[in-house]
Scaffold this active site. Structure first.
Site, PDB file in Angstrom:
ATOM      1  N   TRP A 109      18.096   3.852  15.534  1.00 55.95           N
ATOM      2  CA  TRP A 109      17.038   3.062  14.882  1.00 55.95           C
ATOM      3  C   TRP A 109      15.731   3.837  14.882  1.00 55.95           C
ATOM      4  CZ3 TRP A 109      15.292  -1.603  18.453  1.00 55.95           C
ATOM      5  CH2 TRP A 109      15.287  -1.210  19.782  1.00 55.95           C
TER       6      TRP A 109
ATOM      7  N   HIS B 264       0.231  -1.644   1.160  1.00 53.15           N
ATOM      8  CA  HIS B 264       0.157  -1.184  -0.230  1.00 53.15           C
ATOM      9  C   HIS B 264       0.759   0.208  -0.390  1.00 53.15           C
ATOM     10  CE1 HIS B 264      -2.383  -4.597  -1.555  1.00 53.15           C
ATOM     11  NE2 HIS B 264      -2.614  -4.646  -0.257  1.00 53.15           N
TER      12      HIS B 264
ATOM     13  N   HIS C 169       5.260  -1.840  -4.145  1.00 57.36           N
ATOM     14  CA  HIS C 169       4.732  -2.920  -3.321  1.00 57.36           C
ATOM     15  C   HIS C 169       4.168  -4.061  -4.147  1.00 57.36           C
ATOM     16  CE1 HIS C 169       0.926  -0.686  -3.930  1.00 57.36           C
ATOM     17  NE2 HIS C 169       0.346  -1.844  -3.723  1.00 57.36           N
TER      18      HIS C 169
ATOM     19  N   ASP D 219       1.236  -7.104  -4.579  1.00 51.75           N
ATOM     20  CA  ASP D 219      -0.158  -7.460  -4.300  1.00 51.75           C
ATOM     21  C   ASP D 219      -0.307  -8.974  -4.337  1.00 51.75           C
ATOM     22  OD1 ASP D 219      -2.262  -4.902  -5.900  1.00 51.75           O
ATOM     23  OD2 ASP D 219      -0.894  -4.822  -4.207  1.00 51.75           O
TER      24      ASP D 219
ATOM     25  N   HIS E  43      -5.605 -10.042  -1.610  1.00 51.77           N
ATOM     26  CA  HIS E  43      -5.922  -8.610  -1.603  1.00 51.77           C
ATOM     27  C   HIS E  43      -7.292  -8.346  -2.247  1.00 51.77           C
ATOM     28  CE1 HIS E  43      -5.693  -4.325  -2.072  1.00 51.77           C
ATOM     29  NE2 HIS E  43      -5.272  -4.307  -3.307  1.00 51.77           N
TER      30      HIS E  43
ATOM     31  N   HIS F 227      -6.834  -6.174 -10.878  1.00 51.33           N
ATOM     32  CA  HIS F 227      -6.925  -6.816  -9.559  1.00 51.33           C
ATOM     33  C   HIS F 227      -7.849  -8.037  -9.616  1.00 51.33           C
ATOM     34  CE1 HIS F 227      -5.206  -2.997  -8.165  1.00 51.33           C
ATOM     35  NE2 HIS F 227      -4.901  -3.618  -7.068  1.00 51.33           N
TER      36      HIS F 227
HETATM   37  O1  LIG Z   1      -3.597  -2.648  -4.707  1.00 49.87           O
HETATM   38  C1  LIG Z   1      -3.602  -1.436  -4.577  1.00 49.87           C
HETATM   39  O2  LIG Z   1      -2.722  -0.794  -3.967  1.00 49.87           O
HETATM   40  C2  LIG Z   1      -4.684  -0.747  -5.255  1.00 49.87           C
HETATM   41  O3  LIG Z   1      -4.457  -0.317  -6.359  1.00 49.87           O
HETATM   42  C3  LIG Z   1      -6.034  -0.718  -4.597  1.00 49.87           C
HETATM   43  C4  LIG Z   1      -6.133  -0.953  -3.240  1.00 49.87           C
HETATM   44  C5  LIG Z   1      -7.388  -0.947  -2.645  1.00 49.87           C
HETATM   45  C6  LIG Z   1      -8.534  -0.699  -3.367  1.00 49.87           C
HETATM   46  C7  LIG Z   1      -8.440  -0.462  -4.710  1.00 49.87           C
HETATM   47  C8  LIG Z   1      -7.185  -0.469  -5.330  1.00 49.87           C
HETATM   48  S1  LIG Z   1      -7.105  -0.148  -7.017  1.00 49.87           S
HETATM   49 MN   LIG Z   2      -1.580  -2.847  -3.985  1.00 50.64          MN
END
Ligand SMILES: O=C(O)C(=O)c1ccccc1S
Ligand SMILES: [Mn+2]
Length: 261
Positions: free
Chosen positions: A64, A72, A76, A78, A82, A210
């Protein structure tokens, strides 16, 4: 129709190959690229794995590993929490999202020719509406995936970083608002490292995918693979994140159920 019969039909279709299961996930290893933010910000961890035992003195009959990564990392999910726009959305973390949200119909918009010609290719409302003219209106609560064939890129070409940041395709603010506000999609998925374009920080608002997806309690999928194996409509997406308490996302196995050819 009797729900038991429907499940029986599904089991038979899977056994006979009448419905294929397509894996939309990249292999998680230490070499898979992660998003790189401006240096003043916290950074995403790559996948790391250490062997605990391998049928040896550390564990005579078992093998293991321990692994570490970001929520992320790799292919993955979101969750709304987030993003600041989704900070107060009910059921906003991966452990709170109702399980029925993880299985649903999926539409695939093929932007691969555009992305091949322009690394900063933008999905626009016009492209979405042209797709609907051919395939019908995007149904409410569908997942919408932006196919760019970016998953076929390897090494530095995947993040495609230049002196002014990453250059990779994504939706305009107007496109994501059409999908979220007018079509009521469940989530938006991409083959690139983010649901936003590489230059997404320069839009208003910054990172519009986002901002609008998560502000509306909708979800994102990133680093998807094999979207070229999906039909424009008619498939079902299964995307079930780890049940991480207060988690903003999770690496996961994404698969699609696709009518056999
Ligand atoms: O969600 C993500 O993995 C991602 O694209 C992201 C993460 C954190 C900050 C900005 C972004 S743009
Ligand atoms: Mn992400």
């Amino acid at each position: 129709t009797d729900p038991s019969a429907l499940l029986g039909n599904l089991a038979e279709a899977l056994a006979t190959g009448a419905i294929e299961v397509v894996d939309l996930t990249h292999t998680l290893d230490q070499d898979f690229p992660v998003i790189v933010l401006p240096p003043e910000f916290g950074q995403c961890a790559r996948f790391r794995m250490e062997e605990v035992s391998a049928y040896d003195h550390r564990g005579p009959a078992w093998k293991w590993h321990n692994f570490t990564c970001s929520e992320h990392t790799g292919t993955h999910f979101d969750a709304p929490s987030h993003w600041i726009s989704g900070r107060d959305v009910p059921n906003g973390s991966v452990d709170e999202i109702p399980a029925e949200r993880f299985i649903g119909p999926v539409c695939v918009i093929d932007c691969s020719d555009g992305a091949a010609a322009d690394e900063d290719f933008e999905l626009t409302p016009e492209i979405i509406e042209a797709w609907e003219a051919e395939h019908g209106r995007i149904p409410t609560e569908s997942w919408v995936l932006m196919r760019t064939d970016w998953s076929k890129r390897r090494g530095a070409a995947y993040l495609n970083m230049r002196e002014d940041g990453a250059h990779s395709p994504g939706p305009t603010p107007a496109a994501i608002r059409l999908l979220v506000d007018e079509r009521g999609i469940r989530g938006f998925g991409t083959e690139t490292v983010g649901t936003d374009a590489g230059q997404g920080s320069h839009y208003t608002p910054p990172y519009p995918a986002h901002f609008y997806l998560h502000g509306a309690g909708r979800y994102g999928l990133q680093c998807l693979n094999n979207l070229d194996r999906l039909p424009p409509t008619g498939a079902m997406l299964i995307a079930t994140p780890l049940k991480i308490k207060n988690g903003t996302g999770s690496p996961l196995r994404v698969v699609a159920l696709v009518p056999g050819r």
